[in-house]
Design an enzyme around this catalytic site. Structure first.
Site, PDB file in Angstrom:
ATOM      1  N   GLU A   8     -13.570   8.147  12.515  1.00 38.03           N
ATOM      2  CA  GLU A   8     -12.712   9.230  12.905  1.00 38.03           C
ATOM      3  C   GLU A   8     -13.488  10.392  13.417  1.00 38.03           C
ATOM      4  O   GLU A   8     -14.708  10.415  13.527  1.00 38.03           O
ATOM      5  CB  GLU A   8     -12.448   9.730  11.161  1.00 38.03           C
ATOM      6  CG  GLU A   8     -11.745   9.389  10.378  1.00 38.03           C
ATOM      7  CD  GLU A   8     -11.728  10.353   9.068  1.00 38.03           C
ATOM      8  OE1 GLU A   8     -12.135  11.613   9.031  1.00 38.03           O
ATOM      9  OE2 GLU A   8     -10.589   9.979   8.743  1.00 38.03           O
ATOM     10  N   ASP A  44     -14.944  21.930   6.054  1.00 32.89           N
ATOM     11  CA  ASP A  44     -16.528  21.116   5.660  1.00 32.89           C
ATOM     12  C   ASP A  44     -17.693  22.201   5.604  1.00 32.89           C
ATOM     13  O   ASP A  44     -17.710  23.254   5.795  1.00 32.89           O
ATOM     14  CB  ASP A  44     -16.997  21.319   8.077  1.00 32.89           C
ATOM     15  CG  ASP A  44     -15.258  20.096   8.329  1.00 32.89           C
ATOM     16  OD1 ASP A  44     -15.687  19.122   7.585  1.00 32.89           O
ATOM     17  OD2 ASP A  44     -14.951  20.913   9.253  1.00 32.89           O
TER      18      ASP A  44
END
Length: 271
Positions: free
Chosen positions: A49, A60
Site C-alpha cells: 500500500e 492517520d
C-alpha cells in the site's frame, strides 16, 4: 486474473496470509521510495500500500501525518507517486501495488485522468478514504474498466447498511479498520477476530486488517481470522528511526520478522 486476485489465490492455495505494508510515498526521501518498496518485497511483503501524501490525512495518527508532511515539504505529489509505481514495475511485474490516500489529489487531477495514468503506471488498486461507497458507482465502474480494484474500509462502527454497501462495491479485498480511531492505536484482538469472521461470512473477497498491528504476535493473532495483515504506523516508525541510508534494510528486516511469524507452524496446546 488481476495481480491482487492472483496473489490472494496463490496464498490461499498455500494456506498462507498476505502481508501488506503501508509506506508514504517520498518518505523518508523521494529517492528511497522505490528501494524501500523492493526491500519490503524482499522481506516477504505480498502487496504494497503506497500512500499518496496529503495535508490533512484524517484517518492517520501522528506518525503517518509526519510522514505526509515531510513528503509534501519535499514536493512529492500524486504524479510523483505514479512515477514511483512505474519505476517499481521495471523490476517487479508481479507484486500488487495499491494507492492509499484521500479524494483531494484525485479530484485535482481528475478522476478519469487519474485512473488512466494509474493503470498505465501499473497500479492494481486504490483506497480513497473519504470517498463514501454510496456515492461511488461511477468511480467503481471506471476503475474496474481499467483493471483497478476499488478497495473500501469497514470499521467496528460500520452499520449493517454500510457493510452491505461496501461489499457490493469493493473488489480486490476489504480493508477492516480494527480501531475506533486513528492509525497507531492498540487493538482488541478478540473483537477483531469476531468482527472479521462475521464479514467473511458475507463475502468471498479477502479481508485484510489494519491499524494497530505492530509485531509478529499481533499479526499472527489477527491472521487467525483475516486473509491479510496491514502494517502502516510501525513501518513508518522504522523508516524514520535511523539514518536514511539504512531505511530499506530496516524495512526488509522488519518484514522478514513478520513474515516468519505468519508462516510459523500453528502452536499446539500442551497435553
Amino acid at each position: 486474473m488481476s495481480r491482487l486476485a492472483a496473489t490472494f489465490a496463490r496464498l490461499a492455495a498455500g494456506r498462507r496470509k498476505a502481508l501488506v505494508p503501508y509506506v508514504t510515498s517520498g518518505f523518508p526521501a523521494p529517492t528511497l521510495t522505490v528501494p524501500v518498496m523492493h526491500a519490503l518485497v524482499a522481506g516477504g511483503a505480498d502487496v504494497i500500500e503506497l500512500g499518496v501524501p496529503f495535508s490533512d490525512p484524517m484517518a492517520d495518527g501522528p506518525t503517518i501525518q509526519r510522514a505526509n508532511e515531510r513528503a509534501l515539504a519535499l514536493g512529492v505529489g500524486l504524479r510523483d507517486v505514479l512515477g514511483f509505481v512505474q519505476a517499481f514495475r521495471r523490476d517487479d511485474a508481479d507484486t500488487p501495488v495499491v494507492l492509499m490516500g484521500y479524494a483531494n489529489p484525485v479530484e485535482r487531477m481528475g478522476v478519469e485522468r487519474f485512473l488512466d495514468e494509474a493503470a498505465g503506471a501499473g497500479v492494481d488498486g486504490s483506497i480513497i478514504v473519504d470517498y463514501p461507497p454510496e456515492e461511488c458507482e461511477a468511480l467503481v465502474a471506471a476503475a474496474r474498466a481499467r483493471a483497478i480494484d476499488p478497495i473500501f474500509l469497514l470499521a467496528p462502527t460500520s452499520t449493517e447498511v454500510r457493510i452491505e454497501q461496501v461489499l457490493a462495491m469493493a473488489s480486490g479485498y476489504v480493508y477492516y479498520v480494527s480501531l475506533r480511531g486513528i492509525t497507531g492505536g492498540t487493538l482488541d484482538r478478540d473483537d477483531v477476530v469476531r468482527r472479521v469472521a462475521a464479514i467473511k461470512r458475507r463475502t468471498a473477497l479477502p479481508v485484510g486488517v489494519g491499524f494497530g498491528i505492530r509485531d509478529g504476535d499481533t499479526a499472527r493473532a489477527v491472521a487467525e481470522a483475516a486473509d491479510a495483515v496491514i502494517i502502516g504506523t510501525r513501518t513508518i516508525e522504522l523508516l524514520e528511526d535511523g539514518p536514511p541510508e539504512g531505511a530499506a534494510e530496516r524495512a526488509r528486516s522488519f518484514m522478514a520478522g513478520i513474515r516468519a511469524a505468519l508462516d510459523a507452524p500453528a502452536r499446539r496446546p500442551n497435553p
